[in-house]
Design an enzyme around this catalytic site. Structure first.
Site, mmCIF file in Angstrom:
data_model
loop_
_atom_site.group_PDB
_atom_site.id
_atom_site.type_symbol
_atom_site.label_atom_id
_atom_site.label_comp_id
_atom_site.label_asym_id
_atom_site.label_seq_id
_atom_site.Cartn_x
_atom_site.Cartn_y
_atom_site.Cartn_z
ATOM 1 N N TYR A 34 -1.532 -0.607 10.975
ATOM 2 C CA TYR A 34 -1.850 -1.207 9.663
ATOM 3 C C TYR A 34 -0.721 -0.892 8.678
ATOM 4 C CZ TYR A 34 -3.420 -1.208 4.883
ATOM 5 O OH TYR A 34 -3.468 -1.383 3.527
ATOM 6 N N SER A 63 0.828 -1.209 0.000
ATOM 7 C CA SER A 63 0.000 0.000 0.000
ATOM 8 C C SER A 63 0.858 1.253 0.000
ATOM 9 C CB SER A 63 -0.902 -0.012 1.254
ATOM 10 O OG SER A 63 -1.504 1.251 1.441
ATOM 11 N N LYS A 77 2.372 -3.363 6.712
ATOM 12 C CA LYS A 77 2.731 -3.412 5.285
ATOM 13 C C LYS A 77 4.235 -3.184 5.114
ATOM 14 C CE LYS A 77 -1.271 -4.292 3.501
ATOM 15 N NZ LYS A 77 -1.497 -5.616 2.869
#
Ligand code: WQD
Length: 348
Positions: free
Chosen positions: A154, A129, A158
């Site tokens: 989050y 992302s 990644k």
């Protein structure tokens, strides 16, 4: 029918995963779905079947369960490669429940890599992302833009997963080749309106909140701040149609199958264009004829003011370019919302 081989798609019943399954099948691969349905619905499988007029096999297991993963790889036999979508992705939730995110998002990748190694499956496309860039110092962001400390657990998961893939490649002891695709903001739905985004509960993301407001499910949309240093004061993002994003995964799989790249590669997958929140709202109203009830509110903590992709590398080295624009994305998102209402499948 002879296919190009099996591609395991973890999270294949999810929003981006289901669209990737459709494009993989159309490209001649045999997608094999793994999904534990904690953030997706069986109805996505029905939608995929309705589009493809074929049933795609699905193993309802959790990717952190290494024994269950081994069972799937054992049962499926020769597997060409894997696309790993399965992960939690709600930024706000990750701040409240970091352990849930580290266990699932990092744990599932480690388990998957271990099983791939055991079964000599050597090609992986990883769902990353643009959140890894944090608040960029320069725009548009290139893959060489320094990865900054993510502003959420989050985003950190990644970054950690990308580091795991880089460390594995650097170890010299792995035969796994990976491509990490750094998504910008996926929007829209398949033109058939048979698959699309199914946010469980109140949507975190802008476009499903817009379509649910227009549908009368939500009373109004709040624009999180118009006091940013942008032309109209609202945040800017790179909104990529989910069908274009799905096709990027097929291009990445093809590149791995043809052994064209390095052992680990990163690509921005976006349109290369930025649009503000207010532009998205006005474009939605234009393409759908729906008047949107919105108010201007305060900034959302953790929001990046502006980010959009430099797509030079994915264009030149991956040979990927988006074909659909913001208007198609928003129109397809609305058509999907209408279909959800007509088929009584809204998840509110
Ligand atoms: C977009 C813009 C908001 C809702 C996140 C993750 C990213 C990816 C996509 C998983 C922002 C504004 C939003 C609303 C608003 N997630 N907004 N009112 O935050 O760019 O990205 O989701 O893969 O990794 O970081 O997406 O859709 O939440 O927000 O004004 O009710 O819309 O401020 O500017 P975001 P988003």
């Amino acid at each position: 029918m002879e296919t190009k081989g099996k591609i395991v798609v973890t999270g294949g019943a999810g929003y981006i995963g289901s669209h990737a399954v459709v494009e993989l099948f159309a490209a001649g691969y045999e997608p094999i779905i793994i999904d534990n349905f904690v953030n997706s619905q069986q109805s996505a499988l029905e939608g995929i079947q309705a589009i493809l007029h074929a049933t795609v096999k699905c193993h309802p297991i959790d990717c952190t369960d290494i024994e269950a993963l081994r069972g799937v790889f054992r049962e499926e036999g020769s597997i060409v490669g894997v696309i790993h979508f399965a992960a939690y992705k709600a930024v706000g939730e990750s701040v409240k429940e970091p352990l849930k995110y580290y266990h699932n998002n990092v744990g599932s990748l480690v388990a998957l890599l271990q099983v791939m190694t055991e079964f000599n499956v050597n090609k992986l496309v990883f769902s990353s992302s643009c959140t890894v860039y944090g608040i960029p110092d320069q725009l548009p962001v290139t893959e060489a833009t320094p990865v900054k400390k993510a502003n959420s657990p989050y985003g950190n998961t990644k970054q950690i997963c990308e580091d795991i893939l880089s460390d594995l490649a650097r170890s010299g002891g792995s035969t796994i080749y990976s491509i990490a695709l750094r998504y910008f903001n996926p929007i829209g739905a398949h033109p058939s309106a048979k698959i699309g985004e199914l946010p469980l509960g109140v949507p975190n993301n802008l476009v499903p909140f817009i379509t649910q407001t227009a549908m009368g499910i939500r009373e109004k949309l709040t624009v999180f701040g118009t006091d940013y240093d942008t032309p109209d004061g609202s945040n800017i993002r790179d909104y990529i149609h989910v069908v274009d994003l799905a096709k990027a995964h097929v291009v990445a799989v093809d590149r791995l199958v043809q052994n064209k790249g390095e052992q680990i590669e990163f690509f921005n997958i976006g349109t290369g264009r930025g649009n503000s929140v207010l532009e998205v709202i006005h474009t939605f109203e234009k393409v759908t004829g729906q008047k949107l009830n919105y108010v201007i509110g305060s900034r959302r903590p953790g929001d990046v003011p502006q980010i959009y992709a430099d797509v030079t590398k994915s264009t030149q080295e991956l040979g990927f370019k988006t074909e659909l624009g913001l208007e198609e994305g928003l129109k397809s998102a609305w058509d999907w919302e209408v279909n959800l209402k007509n088929s009584n499948r809204q998840t509110v």
